[in-house]
Write an enzyme that holds these catalytic residues in place. Structure first.
Site, PDB file in Angstrom:
ATOM      1  N   ASP A 179     -25.550 -33.838 -44.345  1.00 25.04           N
ATOM      2  CA  ASP A 179     -26.550 -34.287 -43.253  1.00 25.04           C
ATOM      3  C   ASP A 179     -27.410 -33.469 -43.562  1.00 25.04           C
ATOM      4  O   ASP A 179     -28.117 -32.324 -43.174  1.00 25.04           O
ATOM      5  CB  ASP A 179     -25.751 -34.004 -41.887  1.00 25.04           C
ATOM      6  CG  ASP A 179     -26.690 -34.800 -40.393  1.00 25.04           C
ATOM      7  OD1 ASP A 179     -27.779 -35.252 -41.476  1.00 25.04           O
ATOM      8  OD2 ASP A 179     -26.234 -34.257 -39.522  1.00 25.04           O
ATOM      9  N   ILE A 180     -27.675 -33.253 -44.767  1.00 26.03           N
ATOM     10  CA  ILE A 180     -28.910 -32.248 -45.417  1.00 26.03           C
ATOM     11  C   ILE A 180     -30.244 -33.168 -44.786  1.00 26.03           C
ATOM     12  O   ILE A 180     -30.953 -34.470 -44.859  1.00 26.03           O
ATOM     13  CB  ILE A 180     -29.299 -31.920 -46.879  1.00 26.03           C
ATOM     14  CG1 ILE A 180     -27.540 -31.661 -46.842  1.00 26.03           C
ATOM     15  CG2 ILE A 180     -30.096 -31.489 -46.712  1.00 26.03           C
ATOM     16  CD1 ILE A 180     -27.644 -31.414 -48.857  1.00 26.03           C
TER      17      ILE A 180
END
Length: 368
Positions: A179-180
């Site tokens: 979830d960058i």
């Protein structure tokens, strides 16, 4: 101001002098240790958790000989689940375990006496599941761009190398972040980037397409539109998925435009962003496009590879892909996914019909 930890409370704000919530009567000191002093995102935001800045009252209120405990109250971050789904609790525990096991300048710290814990409230039947960790001083990169504008290519390259270093460390320890995005990256006052929100982290493994139909993929925010790689949306996450998200993040930093608001070349699938950041040198732009290839096997093999080439000022390898073959592969993937979903639906319909033929009272199957 002190905030009530109870997500169901209608009056969360309380004066500093209060010991219990004026709205619901919940204790305002959590475990006789933490006090919630400010929400770090809107309390009415649709999310599976709430995030607060808290004071660790054990530090600075201790009368013993330990000098560490006699320091002023330390500011930390508290995450509280609003819904106790089994998957959400598992992810919260996993986040605590992972961060406790890792040590890197680009990661938030969970000390040995912090981490996962539960809270019981008199007014609430269910436990509150919580996680406390270091509060990283600074701002996230989304806020940075919104308040200070886009970054220049030199700064972007420096931050890209930092993110690759963090990913290199994570991947070598067999962890994927998944979830960058700009809001999950903090920049400290000294310029060091820190990757936060490990609620979706998992060990390196190949998931199956069937996970596309599970709650973990869609229900807990693992899919971040504009930043999540196509194969991750389809239920299969690989190390190159994190690289894709890093590339999309760098495009936002350079253009100030969310990736979803940028056009995509219909023939090649390439994000059309360069005209929005004309001062970006082709060397950097080519590497970002390489990170954002639609097909994960056409991206760089790992973060180490990208760091080494960037540090040596080496260009992107010439033999990368044929645009037409890439488009063909995308069509084949879409066809495969559609076929799987179609077969699944047909099996479900057949099973439903079979169940209807069964008399629930005597268990006899009615044959035609």
């Amino acid at each position: 101001m002190v905030y009530c930890i109870n997500p169901k409370c209608k009056q969360r704000e309380n004066p500093d002098t209060a010991d219990t919530c004026l709205g619901c009567g919940s204790p305002l000191r959590i475990g006789d240790r933490f006090r919630l002093i400010a929400p770090l995102r809107p309390l009415d935001e649709p999310s599976n958790s709430e995030i607060f800045e808290v004071e660790d009252l054990r530090i600075g209120h201790h009368q013993g000989s330990d000098p560490e405990l006699q320091k002023p109250p330390r500011k930390k971050v508290l995450k509280v689940l609003k819904r106790n789904s089994e998957t959400a609790i598992q992810l919260l525990k996993r986040e605590a375990d992972v961060l406790k096991s890792l040590r890197h300048p680009g990661l938030a710290v969970i000390h040995s006496d912090d981490g996962y814990f539960t809270v019981t409230l008199p007014q609430r039947k269910k436990l509150l599941h919580c996680l406390v960790m270091e509060k990283v001083p600074g701002v996230d990169l989304r806020t940075f761009v919104e308040t200070q504008g886009t970054v220049d290519p030199t700064q972007a390259l420096s931050w890209l190398l930092q993110l690759l270093d963090i990913l290199d460390y994570l991947h070598q320890h067999r962890h994927l972040h998944r979830d960058i995005k700009p809001s999950n990256i903090m920049v400290r006052l000294d310029g060091q980037l820190v990757l936060i929100d490990f609620g979706t982290v998992r060990e390196v493994s190949h998931t199956i397409v069937a996970r596309l139909m599970g709650n973990e993929v869609t229900g807990l925010g693992i899919f971040s539109p504009g930043y999540t790689a196509p194969e991750q949306v389809a239920g299969r996450t690989v190390p190159q998925s994190d690289l894709y998200a890093v590339g999309r993040t760098m495009v936002f930093l350079l253009t100030g435009i969310h990736p979803l608001e940028l056009d995509v070349d219909a023939e090649t699938g390439v994000l059309k962003w360069r005209d929005q950041a004309p001062h970006t040198p082709p060397f950097l732009a080519d590497w970002l496009d390489y990170l954002m290839e639609s097909l994960f096997w056409q991206r760089p093999p790992n973060a180490t590879y990208v760091r080494r080439h960037l540090n040596q000022n080496l260009p992107v390898p010439a033999a990368r892909r044929s645009p037409r073959s890439a488009l063909l592969w995308l069509k084949l993937i879409n066809l495969g996914l559609f076929s799987i979903l179609l077969v699944t639906a047909m099996l479900w319909v057949q099973g439903h019909r079979d169940a209807q033929r069964t008399n629930p009272q005597d268990g006899i199957i009615q044959l035609n």
